[in-house]
Design a protein around this motif. Structure first.
Motif, PDB file in Angstrom:
ATOM      1  N   VAL A   1      41.877  33.798  33.624  1.00 40.50           N
ATOM      2  CA  VAL A   1      43.125  33.833  34.386  1.00 40.50           C
ATOM      3  C   VAL A   1      43.219  35.154  35.151  1.00 40.50           C
ATOM      4  N   LEU A   2      42.861  36.253  34.493  1.00 41.90           N
ATOM      5  CA  LEU A   2      42.916  37.564  35.148  1.00 41.90           C
ATOM      6  C   LEU A   2      41.915  37.656  36.291  1.00 41.90           C
ATOM      7  N   GLU A   3      40.750  37.072  36.117  1.00 46.14           N
ATOM      8  CA  GLU A   3      39.761  37.062  37.188  1.00 46.14           C
ATOM      9  C   GLU A   3      40.307  36.342  38.420  1.00 46.14           C
ATOM     10  N   THR A   4      40.928  35.196  38.205  1.00 46.70           N
ATOM     11  CA  THR A   4      41.495  34.419  39.311  1.00 46.70           C
ATOM     12  C   THR A   4      42.649  35.169  39.969  1.00 46.70           C
ATOM     13  N   ALA A   5      43.513  35.774  39.172  1.00 44.10           N
ATOM     14  CA  ALA A   5      44.631  36.557  39.716  1.00 44.10           C
ATOM     15  C   ALA A   5      44.110  37.751  40.506  1.00 44.10           C
ATOM     16  N   TYR A   6      43.032  38.354  40.033  1.00 39.75           N
ATOM     17  CA  TYR A   6      42.452  39.491  40.745  1.00 39.75           C
ATOM     18  C   TYR A   6      41.929  39.067  42.123  1.00 39.75           C
ATOM     19  N   TYR A   7      41.351  37.875  42.241  1.00 38.05           N
ATOM     20  CA  TYR A   7      40.875  37.400  43.539  1.00 38.05           C
ATOM     21  C   TYR A   7      42.032  37.335  44.531  1.00 38.05           C
ATOM     22  N   GLN A   8      43.195  36.907  44.079  1.00 40.09           N
ATOM     23  CA  GLN A   8      44.371  36.875  44.947  1.00 40.09           C
ATOM     24  C   GLN A   8      44.773  38.296  45.348  1.00 40.09           C
ATOM     25  N   TYR A   9      44.803  39.195  44.381  1.00 42.46           N
ATOM     26  CA  TYR A   9      45.124  40.595  44.666  1.00 42.46           C
ATOM     27  C   TYR A   9      44.144  41.162  45.690  1.00 42.46           C
ATOM     28  N   ARG A  10      42.862  40.938  45.441  1.00 47.75           N
ATOM     29  CA  ARG A  10      41.816  41.476  46.318  1.00 47.75           C
ATOM     30  C   ARG A  10      41.944  40.948  47.742  1.00 47.75           C
ATOM     31  N   SER A  11      42.319  39.682  47.898  1.00 48.79           N
ATOM     32  CA  SER A  11      42.450  39.128  49.245  1.00 48.79           C
ATOM     33  C   SER A  11      43.617  39.765  50.008  1.00 48.79           C
ATOM     34  N   GLN A  12      44.622  40.264  49.295  1.00 49.45           N
ATOM     35  CA  GLN A  12      45.774  40.893  49.941  1.00 49.45           C
ATOM     36  C   GLN A  12      45.608  42.400  50.118  1.00 49.45           C
ATOM     37  N   TYR A  13      45.050  43.071  49.112  1.00 45.43           N
ATOM     38  CA  TYR A  13      45.072  44.534  49.087  1.00 45.43           C
ATOM     39  C   TYR A  13      43.696  45.187  49.095  1.00 45.43           C
ATOM     40  N   GLY A  14      42.653  44.413  48.934  1.00 45.91           N
ATOM     41  CA  GLY A  14      41.313  44.990  48.894  1.00 45.91           C
ATOM     42  C   GLY A  14      40.822  45.172  47.469  1.00 45.91           C
ATOM     43  N   ASP A  15      39.569  45.579  47.373  1.00 46.39           N
ATOM     44  CA  ASP A  15      38.894  45.713  46.090  1.00 46.39           C
ATOM     45  C   ASP A  15      39.407  46.914  45.301  1.00 46.39           C
ATOM     46  N   LEU A  16      39.509  46.766  43.996  1.00 43.05           N
ATOM     47  CA  LEU A  16      39.755  47.895  43.098  1.00 43.05           C
ATOM     48  C   LEU A  16      38.398  48.421  42.654  1.00 43.05           C
ATOM     49  N   GLN A  17      38.179  49.680  42.830  1.00 38.72           N
ATOM     50  CA  GLN A  17      36.894  50.277  42.451  1.00 38.72           C
ATOM     51  C   GLN A  17      36.974  50.808  41.022  1.00 38.72           C
ATOM     52  N   ASN A  18      37.187  49.922  40.068  1.00 39.33           N
ATOM     53  CA  ASN A  18      37.345  50.315  38.670  1.00 39.33           C
ATOM     54  C   ASN A  18      36.374  49.521  37.808  1.00 39.33           C
ATOM     55  N   CYS A  19      36.193  49.979  36.571  1.00 42.22           N
ATOM     56  CA  CYS A  19      35.400  49.198  35.629  1.00 42.22           C
ATOM     57  C   CYS A  19      36.176  47.928  35.278  1.00 42.22           C
ATOM     58  N   ILE A  20      35.515  46.973  34.684  1.00 44.76           N
ATOM     59  CA  ILE A  20      36.110  45.668  34.406  1.00 44.76           C
ATOM     60  C   ILE A  20      37.341  45.768  33.505  1.00 44.76           C
ATOM     61  N   ASN A  21      37.316  46.622  32.484  1.00 45.67           N
ATOM     62  CA  ASN A  21      38.494  46.753  31.615  1.00 45.67           C
ATOM     63  C   ASN A  21      39.694  47.327  32.360  1.00 45.67           C
ATOM     64  N   GLU A  22      39.466  48.314  33.206  1.00 43.30           N
ATOM     65  CA  GLU A  22      40.565  48.884  33.998  1.00 43.30           C
ATOM     66  C   GLU A  22      41.121  47.849  34.968  1.00 43.30           C
ATOM     67  N   ARG A  23      40.233  47.109  35.598  1.00 44.70           N
ATOM     68  CA  ARG A  23      40.673  46.068  36.532  1.00 44.70           C
ATOM     69  C   ARG A  23      41.460  44.991  35.801  1.00 44.70           C
TER      70      ARG A  23
END
Length: 116
Positions: free
Chosen positions: A45-67
């Motif tokens: 679920v978090l992976e899918t939500a992150y894709y939505q975030y990334r499409s709006q705001y760009g990539d987070l340059q963090n490790c997987i746990n931080e993301r």
């Protein structure tokens, strides 16, 4: 949690308390709500939500746990408050933050920040 604002229990936050009571009057903590596990801790679920975030705001340059931790905080806010708007932030209850941090641990944590 380092500040009083970050040290609130979930029943002290109206939107969180409403979410708890919508499930059961006997439930005492949002981290025990069955939806919390799915919405805030499930990595798929978090992976899918992150894709939505990334499409709006760009990539987070963090490790997987931080993301995952950052996305889980956003998921909790979205689940309980709905859409807040850009630069609108709410402090999350310490019990939920602690559970998310336990699940997606890190060496260092940021804490609540007001928008700039």
């Amino acid at each position: 949690m380092p500040t009083a604002l970050e040290s609130r229990y979930c029943t002290e936050v109206q939107r969180i308390s409403e979410k708890i009571k919508s499930y059961s009057n006997d439930l005492t903590c949002i981290s025990r709500h069955p939806g919390f596990q799915t919405v805030c801790l499930d990595v798929y679920v978090l992976e899918t939500a992150y894709y939505q975030y990334r499409s709006q705001y760009g990539d987070l340059q963090n490790c997987i746990n931080e993301r995952n931790r950052y996305t889980a905080y956003r998921q909790l806010a979205r689940w309980c408050w709905g859409f807040l708007g850009k630069n609108v932030r709410v402090p999350l209850p310490s019990c939920a933050v602690a559970k998310i941090r336990e699940t997606f641990s890190s060496e260092q944590y940021q804490g609540f920040k007001e928008p700039e």
